[in-house]
Design an enzyme around this catalytic site. Sequence first.
Site, PDB file in Angstrom:
ATOM      1  N   ARG A 215     -14.880 -10.337   0.821  1.00  0.00           N
ATOM      2  CA  ARG A 215     -15.551  -9.300   0.069  1.00  0.00           C
ATOM      3  C   ARG A 215     -17.312  -9.674   0.408  1.00  0.00           C
ATOM      4  O   ARG A 215     -17.329 -10.865   0.820  1.00  0.00           O
ATOM      5  CB  ARG A 215     -15.387  -9.456  -1.436  1.00  0.00           C
ATOM      6  CG  ARG A 215     -13.923  -9.110  -2.088  1.00  0.00           C
ATOM      7  CD  ARG A 215     -13.802  -9.271  -3.288  1.00  0.00           C
ATOM      8  NE  ARG A 215     -12.742  -8.854  -3.901  1.00  0.00           N
ATOM      9  CZ  ARG A 215     -12.205  -7.715  -4.073  1.00  0.00           C
ATOM     10  NH1 ARG A 215     -13.015  -6.741  -4.121  1.00  0.00           N
ATOM     11  NH2 ARG A 215     -10.700  -7.640  -4.542  1.00  0.00           N
ATOM     12  N   ASP A 271      -4.994   3.127  -6.859  1.00  0.00           N
ATOM     13  CA  ASP A 271      -4.949   3.616  -8.074  1.00  0.00           C
ATOM     14  C   ASP A 271      -4.511   5.265  -8.201  1.00  0.00           C
ATOM     15  O   ASP A 271      -4.265   5.841  -8.976  1.00  0.00           O
ATOM     16  CB  ASP A 271      -6.271   3.337  -8.852  1.00  0.00           C
ATOM     17  CG  ASP A 271      -6.460   1.836  -9.276  1.00  0.00           C
ATOM     18  OD1 ASP A 271      -5.440   1.121  -9.406  1.00  0.00           O
ATOM     19  OD2 ASP A 271      -7.441   1.635  -9.376  1.00  0.00           O
ATOM     20  N   MET A 314      -1.754  -2.191 -12.621  1.00  0.00           N
ATOM     21  CA  MET A 314      -3.211  -1.811 -12.049  1.00  0.00           C
ATOM     22  C   MET A 314      -3.642  -0.659 -12.452  1.00  0.00           C
ATOM     23  O   MET A 314      -2.975   0.448 -12.823  1.00  0.00           O
ATOM     24  CB  MET A 314      -2.922  -1.941 -10.478  1.00  0.00           C
ATOM     25  CG  MET A 314      -2.740  -3.447  -9.971  1.00  0.00           C
ATOM     26  SD  MET A 314      -1.038  -3.940 -10.124  1.00  0.00           S
ATOM     27  CE  MET A 314      -0.117  -2.851  -8.940  1.00  0.00           C
TER      28      MET A 314
END
Length: 443
Positions: A215, A271, A314
């Site tokens: 990240r 998602d 999630m």
Amino acid sequence: MDLSIPSSFSEISSSRSLSQPSFQKLRLFPVICNFNLKSRKFPTRSLFWRQNCLSLRAQTSNGALNDGFVLEDVPHLTDFLPDLPSYPNPLQNSQAYAIVKQNFVIPEDAVAQKIVVRKDSSRGVHFRRAGPREKVYFTPEEVRACIVTCGGLCPGINTVIREIVCGLNYMYGVNDILGIQGGYRGFYSKNTVTLTPKVVNDIHKRGGTFLCTSRGGHDTNKIVDNIQDRGINQVYIIGGDGTQKGAGQIYEEVEKRGLQVAVAGIPKTIDNDIAVIDKSFGFDTAVEEAQRAINAAHVEVESVENGVGIVKLMGRYSGFIAMYATLASRDVDCCLIPESPFYLEGPGGLFEFIEQRLKENGHLVIVIAEGAGQEYAARSTHRTDERDASGNRLLLDVGLWLSQYIKDHFMNVRKMQVNMKYIGIFCDSGLYVVPCFMKCHLS
């Protein structure tokens, strides 16, 4: 070679959701829902799109304007390099494509944002259709491509890497492909690996990412400097929101320098919250594995008196995983998602629903998306807004918070004993197995 990626590969969003719900008043979301597409991201401000979105109006045969047709276009190399030569697409020589009557997507093809329209409504917003074009802007011999993965893990990343390499090699004849290791930092740390179909042959059977990830670490100038130094002219970036924002900055710098470098963003979101693509990779696996968590919770609560099971899945700003898992399971009594705020107390509230279902069945299962009720939980815990290295908001464990809140209410207010069972899916390895579980017995 223009790999014809004004397509689902490059259709990314600079924001996590079209509209983030307000939790000023929270309402109950029943298990059978009237779900809408507002939670799915329409890339109306994608950093990959032209800074001034191109609005086109279709013309009739007599030259009159047909109002209402708007094309949200994607950028192209010829926007800032208008004299680029074009070449016949190598797919014309592919035996697999030779039998297809229409091999290529017509440049004028567009896909409507809204499928359902009325007779008198305007034509609305359209997007450029994905697919291979008849003309390309690179020859196979001059292509040097690179692939990088950034951010968190997701099932299917290695499959995407494999398909890019095999597609470039087998379909377009590209032999020079680099893998950038360790995310964006790998560009200026000079961590690379040569990718061939043989190297990536079986990586789709492994979890995680073959190229490693990280990240943060985005430095636009350093990255573009190294792209230029290495002679890379096609960049494939696999990642989520923060990653794609960085990809947009890379494209802007490439355009500023006038480099013949194509940048393609491949959206990585488990998602399934990007409306302009049919389905994001990893979503089916997430829904399938969520069934095991729901089944485990159902077994737990069915075996005790007044069992209340909560399964957190999630879904940062959208509840597609929670909703699809709920509909597939049929053992879920209530599904809570970010798109439909809920409230706890009072008539029609969640507490009343739980008490009613316990009287009827003796147990119930609640599925909650990780982003549901976050503002409500934050006010209770006095949590300030925190973000990770990619700029994503750090979420509270709303499942654990809700479990404790339900337990306290029924014990202290209703004077009723409940057996709380909580299963929270809080991480995944990107492998096709059950993610890590955290199970708490709050009885």
